[in-house]
Design a protein around this motif. Structure first.
Motif, PDB file in Angstrom:
ATOM      1  N   ARG A   1      67.069  30.392 -28.580  1.00 16.24           N
ATOM      2  CA  ARG A   1      66.018  29.559 -27.981  1.00 16.24           C
ATOM      3  C   ARG A   1      65.554  30.158 -26.659  1.00 16.24           C
ATOM      4  O   ARG A   1      64.350  30.188 -26.359  1.00 16.24           O
ATOM      5  N   ALA A   2      66.502  30.668 -25.845  1.00 18.29           N
ATOM      6  CA  ALA A   2      66.142  31.306 -24.582  1.00 18.29           C
ATOM      7  C   ALA A   2      65.267  32.534 -24.823  1.00 18.29           C
ATOM      8  O   ALA A   2      64.290  32.772 -24.089  1.00 18.29           O
ATOM      9  N   MET A   3      65.581  33.317 -25.865  1.00 17.80           N
ATOM     10  CA  MET A   3      64.754  34.487 -26.188  1.00 17.80           C
ATOM     11  C   MET A   3      63.362  34.060 -26.644  1.00 17.80           C
ATOM     12  O   MET A   3      62.356  34.691 -26.290  1.00 17.80           O
ATOM     13  N   LEU A   4      63.300  32.974 -27.427  1.00 17.05           N
ATOM     14  CA  LEU A   4      62.002  32.499 -27.903  1.00 17.05           C
ATOM     15  C   LEU A   4      61.127  32.037 -26.741  1.00 17.05           C
ATOM     16  O   LEU A   4      59.930  32.336 -26.694  1.00 17.05           O
ATOM     17  N   VAL A   5      61.726  31.324 -25.797  1.00 14.90           N
ATOM     18  CA  VAL A   5      60.975  30.885 -24.616  1.00 14.90           C
ATOM     19  C   VAL A   5      60.509  32.100 -23.809  1.00 14.90           C
ATOM     20  O   VAL A   5      59.383  32.129 -23.297  1.00 14.90           O
ATOM     21  N   THR A   6      61.360  33.113 -23.722  1.00  9.44           N
ATOM     22  CA  THR A   6      61.004  34.324 -22.984  1.00  9.44           C
ATOM     23  C   THR A   6      59.805  35.020 -23.614  1.00  9.44           C
ATOM     24  O   THR A   6      58.947  35.568 -22.918  1.00  9.44           O
ATOM     25  N   VAL A   7      59.733  34.994 -24.952  1.00  6.17           N
ATOM     26  CA  VAL A   7      58.632  35.647 -25.647  1.00  6.17           C
ATOM     27  C   VAL A   7      57.347  34.827 -25.543  1.00  6.17           C
ATOM     28  O   VAL A   7      56.269  35.367 -25.248  1.00  6.17           O
ATOM     29  N   LEU A   8      57.439  33.513 -25.753  1.00  9.36           N
ATOM     30  CA  LEU A   8      56.240  32.676 -25.857  1.00  9.36           C
ATOM     31  C   LEU A   8      55.780  32.112 -24.520  1.00  9.36           C
ATOM     32  O   LEU A   8      54.597  31.819 -24.353  1.00  9.36           O
ATOM     33  N   ALA A   9      56.701  31.905 -23.579  1.00 11.67           N
ATOM     34  CA  ALA A   9      56.327  31.326 -22.278  1.00 11.67           C
ATOM     35  C   ALA A   9      57.078  32.041 -21.159  1.00 11.67           C
ATOM     36  O   ALA A   9      57.905  31.444 -20.473  1.00 11.67           O
ATOM     37  N   PRO A  10      56.812  33.335 -20.975  1.00 11.74           N
ATOM     38  CA  PRO A  10      57.584  34.106 -19.985  1.00 11.74           C
ATOM     39  C   PRO A  10      57.365  33.678 -18.544  1.00 11.74           C
ATOM     40  O   PRO A  10      58.232  33.875 -17.696  1.00 11.74           O
ATOM     41  N   SER A  11      56.209  33.076 -18.253  1.00  9.91           N
ATOM     42  CA  SER A  11      55.904  32.705 -16.871  1.00  9.91           C
ATOM     43  C   SER A  11      56.194  31.245 -16.563  1.00  9.91           C
ATOM     44  O   SER A  11      56.000  30.807 -15.425  1.00  9.91           O
ATOM     45  N   ALA A  12      56.645  30.472 -17.544  1.00 10.17           N
ATOM     46  CA  ALA A  12      56.915  29.048 -17.313  1.00 10.17           C
ATOM     47  C   ALA A  12      58.251  28.894 -16.594  1.00 10.17           C
ATOM     48  O   ALA A  12      59.281  29.313 -17.112  1.00 10.17           O
ATOM     49  N   PRO A  13      58.278  28.305 -15.406  1.00  5.90           N
ATOM     50  CA  PRO A  13      59.531  28.187 -14.653  1.00  5.90           C
ATOM     51  C   PRO A  13      60.401  27.041 -15.161  1.00  5.90           C
ATOM     52  O   PRO A  13      59.908  26.025 -15.649  1.00  5.90           O
ATOM     53  N   GLY A  14      61.702  27.227 -15.064  1.00  3.74           N
ATOM     54  CA  GLY A  14      62.651  26.157 -15.344  1.00  3.74           C
ATOM     55  C   GLY A  14      62.965  25.911 -16.797  1.00  3.74           C
ATOM     56  O   GLY A  14      63.820  25.081 -17.106  1.00  3.74           O
TER      57      GLY A  14
END
Length: 615
Positions: free
Chosen positions: A291-304
């Motif tokens: 899930r952390a990798m998916l967030v990194t790919v799809l929303a790399p600039s979203a904080p928190g």
């Protein structure tokens, strides 16, 4: 004196001391100060986040001799007795052991009775309320519908979805959240200072991550570490107590999946079993990591959205780049399947090992998700200029005396049709080798590594050929690691590859795969070279121009070369002649045409049925 554990000794006594639950403490503080305390509260959230402690603080705030106040003194009789659990008008009931309706009716029988001397409110704190039976909930519901004015109920639970809506609807719900590792680390450092214990900052941060957002779990681990050490809390001491960091194991498994190494996955799972670790918990952690990798790919600039330190974020980002979006989503699906299998009582180890093999080897999985992952890998390979590997071919060349000699040549880029094969003088300068030549655009391939190390300029010019060798051998992961680096120096036999400061993960991975790189260097450069990584301020990752035939230096004496065929000059001419349309045939390694087709054939065992060319 009886030893008090850290979580008992440092249990919060005021709203200000509750960590990471400001939204809850602010609500309760305002309710006390404005005399708007509700008759029933439902505290929900993970274990160790302060639900029962906050309920006790609320009881002290309502019954303190200086109150009602949002800052109880902690020195008066009600405050002391509530903290000790002996105040007559504060009742703590464990619903897990008092779940029957008869027991519920017994403690509810005292609700209508009056207050004792010195008390303002009577509080019933029911922990793990979701464990009550249906009839017990019905008995409690009747009391919540018509509560006495002097009674406050606090229901605490880790599973609020199991509380009947009729009960939850008559309570004011306050949700407790997991505490961030940063806040936990700050709290644990303060405790170490109060206890006079020396601790490495990295060790405390590791304990905070291991706590998983639970203040109590982290304090228990800190307590255990303090007991085990002799002088200072170190990273090694923490790792010794926790066998191995769960996050490190998960990251290592993801590395093995990205490298297509199921054997490594089997070993890591075997180590977990040997250490007595819970595989179910490991699968849950692996799912969170995906899930952390998916967030990194799809929303790399979203904080928190991802609670990781900077080094862990960099590693996750690098792994996500290697795997790709479809592989990450497929990993999440496979982890979900493993957890379903575990819930149904199946063999968890077998399920997780099978899932990891499918992740590491998509070709073994006929599912649409695996097919999508293979297509994405092909697209990534084509976008980086990769070419499908062609099998080694055995060519027979004729020597000047007319005798044929077989020479198996490794796959290399095809010669440029516009250029002629240059004659390369022999390293030994003997006349019998004067007719030997090297194919245009192809580095000399050694049958045995010579002792001569080429100069750095030659190594730099031939660097594209080394990258091409990685593609030909389907070493996509190794090629992806080098894509962010560039040769910057030659120190003895060590070829130094420079990486920017943002690519520490690539540099470390290159070091771990050094044996594979060294073998390929020997094949391409015909020299005993070793590869090393180094972090520099900036690196130009654009590939240098490929070496032209004039740039190719004299081949080592051990290099395999093809003798010129002087007996049949028409053969060479026909090999480079245009076809009937007047166009030069496309090179087999041209990725813009034949290369893509060959990639699809290789990956899916497909055949071309019909061709369409865009105008």
């Amino acid at each position: 004196m009886t030893y008090a554990s850290l979580y008992q000794k440092y249990r919060p006594g005021t709203f200000d001391e509750v960590i990471g639950q400001e939204h809850v403490t602010r609500t309760l503080r305002n309710a006390v100060e404005n005399d708007q305390v509700f008759h029933a509260y439902l505290f929900s959230g993970p274990r160790g986040t302060g639900k029962t402690s906050t309920a006790r603080i609320l009881a002290r705030a309502l019954n303190c001799e200086e109150g009602p106040t949002s800052s109880p003194c902690g020195k008066c009789r009600p405050c002391i007795e509530i903290a000790a659990g002996s105040f007559p008008d504060v009742f703590e009931i464990d619903a897990a052991t008092h779940s029957k309706v008869e027991e519920a009716r017994e403690f509810l029988a005292g609700v209508p009775t009056g207050l004792t001397a010195g008390a303002r409110r009577k509080l019933y704190i029911i922990d793990e309320v979701h464990m009550l039976s249906t009839h017990a909930f019905n008995a409690l519901l009747k009391t919540l519908e018509e509560p006495p004015a002097h009674v406050v109920f606090v229901l605490a639970t880790t599973e609020p979805h199991k509380v009947p809506p009729t009960v939850a609807g008559r309570c004011q719900s306050l949700e407790f959240r997991l505490v961030s590792p940063q806040k936990l680390a700050e709290h644990y450092i303060e405790i170490c200072e109060k206890e006079g214990v020396k601790a490495e900052a990295a060790a405390i941060e590791m304990i905070a991550r291991q706590a998983g957002g639970s203040v109590r779990d982290g304090l228990s681990l800190l307590d255990q570490t303090i007991t085990a050490i002799s002088e200072e809390i170190t990273v090694e001491a923490v790792l010794a107590l926790t066998a191995r960091s769960e996050s490190e194991t998960v990251a290592a498994v993801v590395d093995a999946v990205a490298a297509g190494d199921p054997a490594r996955c089997f070993k890591l799972i075997g180590d977990l079993v040997d250490e007595g670790r819970d595989i179910r918990h490991f699968v849950a952690e692996l799912n969170r990591y995906f899930r952390a990798m998916l967030v990194t790919v799809l929303a790399p600039s979203a904080p928190g959205l991802v609670q990781l330190d900077e080094s862990a974020k960099a590693r996750v980002a690098a792994q996500a780049d290697l795997l790709g979006e479809s592989a990450i989503l497929r990993g999440i699906d496979l982890c979900g399947g493993v957890m379903t299998e575990a819930a149904s009582g199946g063999d968890v180890r077998f399920a997780v090992e099978t899932a990891l093999v499918r992740m590491a080897r998509p070709a073994t999985d006929p599912s649409p998700a695996a097919l999508l992952q293979r297509i994405e890998s092909l697209e990534k390979l084509v976008s980086t200029g990769g070419a499908p590997p062609s099998p080694s071919s055995e060519r027979v060349s004729e020597t000047p005396d007319g005798k044929g000699s077989a020479d198996v040549e490794a796959h290399t880029p095809a010669p440029n049709p516009a250029s002629a094969d240059p004659v390369v003088p022999s390293a030994a300068g003997s006349d019998e080798n004067a007719g030997e030549r090297v194919e245009a655009g192809q580095p000399p391939v050694a049958s045995a590594v010579s002792g001569e190390v080429p100069d750095f300029d030659y190594l730099l010019r031939m660097w594209p050929e080394f990258l091409q060798a990685l593609r030909d051998k389907r070493k996509q992961r190794l090629h992806a690691l080098l894509a962010e680096g560039r040769p910057i120096a030659l120190e003895g036999n060590d070829l130094i590859i420079g990486f920017g400061s943002k690519h520490q993960y690539h540099a470390d991975s290159l070091t771990n795969s050094r044996d594979q790189f060294d073998q390929l260097l020997a094949e391409v450069y015909s020299a005993p070279l070793r590869i090393q990584s180094r972090i520099v301020e900036s690196v130009d990752t654009s590939e240098p121009e490929a070496a032209t035939p004039e740039d190719v230096p004299a081949a080592p004496a051990s290099a395999r070369v093809r003798a010129a065929d002087t007996s049949n000059p028409a053969a060479d001419a026909s090999a480079e002649a245009p076809d009937s349309s007047g166009e030069t045939p496309i090179s087999p390694t041209d990725t813009s045409e034949v290369g893509v087709v060959d990639l699809v054939r290789e990956a899916f065992a497909a055949e071309v049925v019909e061709e369409y060319r865009s105008e």
